[in-house]
Design an enzyme around this catalytic site. Structure first.
Site, PDB file in Angstrom:
ATOM      1  N   HIS A   1      -2.533  54.512  24.472  1.00 10.80           N
ATOM      2  CA  HIS A   1      -1.655  54.876  23.353  1.00 10.80           C
ATOM      3  C   HIS A   1      -2.305  54.511  22.013  1.00 10.80           C
ATOM      4  O   HIS A   1      -2.204  55.242  21.034  1.00 10.80           O
ATOM      5  CB  HIS A   1      -0.295  54.184  23.481  1.00 10.80           C
ATOM      6  CG  HIS A   1       0.499  54.661  24.669  1.00 10.80           C
ATOM      7  ND1 HIS A   1       0.587  55.990  25.016  1.00 10.80           N
ATOM      8  CD2 HIS A   1       1.244  53.984  25.594  1.00 10.80           C
ATOM      9  CE1 HIS A   1       1.342  56.110  26.102  1.00 10.80           C
ATOM     10  NE2 HIS A   1       1.740  54.916  26.470  1.00 10.80           N
TER      11      HIS A   1
ATOM     12  N   ASP B   1      -0.741  64.677  25.486  1.00  9.98           N
ATOM     13  CA  ASP B   1      -0.583  64.128  26.840  1.00  9.98           C
ATOM     14  C   ASP B   1      -1.892  63.533  27.335  1.00  9.98           C
ATOM     15  O   ASP B   1      -2.972  64.007  26.975  1.00  9.98           O
ATOM     16  CB  ASP B   1      -0.115  65.263  27.774  1.00  9.98           C
ATOM     17  CG  ASP B   1       0.425  64.734  29.096  1.00  9.98           C
ATOM     18  OD1 ASP B   1       0.673  63.516  29.195  1.00  9.98           O
ATOM     19  OD2 ASP B   1       0.592  65.538  30.021  1.00  9.98           O
TER      20      ASP B   1
ATOM     21  N   LEU C   1       1.385  69.620   3.521  1.00 11.55           N
ATOM     22  CA  LEU C   1       1.581  69.721   4.976  1.00 11.55           C
ATOM     23  C   LEU C   1       2.874  68.999   5.335  1.00 11.55           C
ATOM     24  O   LEU C   1       3.140  67.916   4.813  1.00 11.55           O
ATOM     25  CB  LEU C   1       0.393  69.035   5.682  1.00 11.55           C
ATOM     26  CG  LEU C   1       0.531  68.681   7.161  1.00 11.55           C
ATOM     27  CD1 LEU C   1       0.561  69.932   8.026  1.00 11.55           C
ATOM     28  CD2 LEU C   1      -0.635  67.786   7.612  1.00 11.55           C
TER      29      LEU C   1
HETATM   30  C1  FPP Z   1       1.614  60.951  26.493  1.00  8.30           C
HETATM   31  O1  FPP Z   1       0.667  60.331  27.290  1.00  8.30           O
HETATM   32  C2  FPP Z   1       1.850  60.240  25.266  1.00  8.30           C
HETATM   33  C3  FPP Z   1       3.019  59.641  24.885  1.00  8.30           C
HETATM   34  C4  FPP Z   1       4.224  59.637  25.718  1.00  8.30           C
HETATM   35  C5  FPP Z   1       3.132  58.939  23.622  1.00  8.30           C
HETATM   36  C6  FPP Z   1       2.462  59.565  22.435  1.00  8.30           C
HETATM   37  C7  FPP Z   1       1.962  58.480  21.595  1.00  8.30           C
HETATM   38  C8  FPP Z   1       0.794  58.480  20.908  1.00  8.30           C
HETATM   39  C9  FPP Z   1      -0.106  59.628  20.864  1.00  8.30           C
HETATM   40  C10 FPP Z   1       0.369  57.249  20.225  1.00  8.30           C
HETATM   41  C11 FPP Z   1       0.893  56.960  18.876  1.00  8.30           C
HETATM   42  C12 FPP Z   1       1.523  58.041  18.161  1.00  8.30           C
HETATM   43  C13 FPP Z   1       1.988  57.922  16.897  1.00  8.30           C
HETATM   44  C14 FPP Z   1       2.685  59.066  16.290  1.00  8.30           C
HETATM   45  C15 FPP Z   1       1.797  56.712  16.110  1.00  8.30           C
HETATM   46  P1  FPP Z   1       1.155  59.709  28.664  1.00  8.30           P
HETATM   47  O2  FPP Z   1       1.501  58.291  28.418  1.00  8.30           O
HETATM   48  O3  FPP Z   1       2.256  60.533  29.220  1.00  8.30           O
HETATM   49  O4  FPP Z   1      -0.137  59.834  29.531  1.00  8.30           O
HETATM   50  P2  FPP Z   1      -0.240  60.134  31.093  1.00  8.30           P
HETATM   51  O5  FPP Z   1       0.402  61.457  31.328  1.00  8.30           O
HETATM   52  O6  FPP Z   1      -1.711  60.178  31.335  1.00  8.30           O
HETATM   53  O7  FPP Z   1       0.432  59.009  31.796  1.00  8.30           O
END
Ligand code: FPP
Length: 245
Positions: A37, A20, A131
């Site tokens: 991201h 997050d 893994l």
């Molecule tokens: C949460 O941060 C993250 C996500 C909803 C997406 C997770 C994606 C990645 C870590 C990038 C790529 C992953 C892969 C597996 C290639 P948020 O957007 O909710 O952040 P915020 O809470 O600060 O708005």
């Protein structure tokens, strides 16, 4: 926190992560959420590498929840494309490092191109054994449990299973995670202290670790810190302290 502090005899068998804070990380830098991201993807690579080095058997990452479908279409499209490109870039590395790729969640909702590619990566890595890397995609734990109830009740109706025989093992065997052990350690970044519909059944006895670090800043040393914290806790599974000693 360094590697030396980790007790190799007490490693968690399954680590799950709620990644997050990508959006807030980007905003703080005056950038668009997509920038966060992209940085988050780099953190994923580092943590997968680290789990492989530490010989952790299972890592499950919450990459896209059922609730994330409510985000702006542009952000969803970006995340899907990022996932696709990441898989394309990493397929060779997964095989080189003996990593098996799996998913949990309702893949039917994903664009076909992505769904097909996910199946290809699963197929091409299925013999790997160091893994198991599982991505939760279009995943929601309550939805998973609803599907389990539907499947089991159909089996009861068709006399495949008797209602009396339904126990925890039967439920476990119908979850997306049926091939995985229970989660030992659940990590959430960004300072939020919530579970957000992630693996509700599977974390019944997990140790929870919350860190203020935003996901794009999460590094190997942060993982070591989480593992050391896990190792310093006494897991009693409902027993007394004396019983588990
Ligand atoms: C949460 O941060 C993250 C996500 C909803 C997406 C997770 C994606 C990645 C870590 C990038 C790529 C992953 C892969 C597996 C290639 P948020 O957007 O909710 O952040 P915020 O809470 O600060 O708005």
């Amino acid at each position: 926190m360094s590697l030396i502090e980790i007790d190799r005899e007490k490693m968690p068998k399954h680590i799950a992560v709620i990644m997050d804070g990508n959006g807030r990380w980007a905003k703080k830098r005056g950038m668009r959420r997509e920038f966060g991201h992209r940085a988050g993807r780099k953190a994923v690579k580092k943590i997968v590498e680290s789990c492989a080095e530490l010989k952790i058997k299972n890592l499950t990452l919450y990459a896209f929840s059922t609730e994330n479908w409510n985000r702006p279409k542009l952000e969803i499209d970006f995340l899907m494309q990022l996932l696709f490109l990441s898989l394309k870039d990493e397929l060779k590395n997964l095989n080189k490092n003996n990593i098996k790729f799996e998913t949990i969640g309702n893949l039917d909702r994903l664009p076909k191109k992505i769904g097909d590619y996910l199946e290809k990566v699963k197929e091409e890595t299925k013999e790997n054994s160091a893994l198991t890397l599982t991505l939760a995609l279009s995943y929601g734990s309550r939805n998973e449990l609803v599907e389990v109830v539907k499947e089991i009740s159909t089996k009861v109706k068709n006399n495949i299973i008797s209602a009396k025989k339904i126990d925890e093992t039967v439920i476990n065997d119908h979850l997306y995670t049926r091939h995985l052990p229970d989660v030992d350690l659940l990590i959430r970044t960004s300072g939020e202290k919530r579970i957000s519909n992630f693996l509700l059944w599977q974390i019944a006895y997990s140790e929870l670790y919350f860190t203020k670090k935003m996901w794009p800043d999460f590094r190997k040393k942060d993982l070591y810190k989480a593992i050391v914290s896990y190792q310093n806790r006494e897991r009693r599974f409902g027993k007394t302290s004396e019983q588990v000693k």
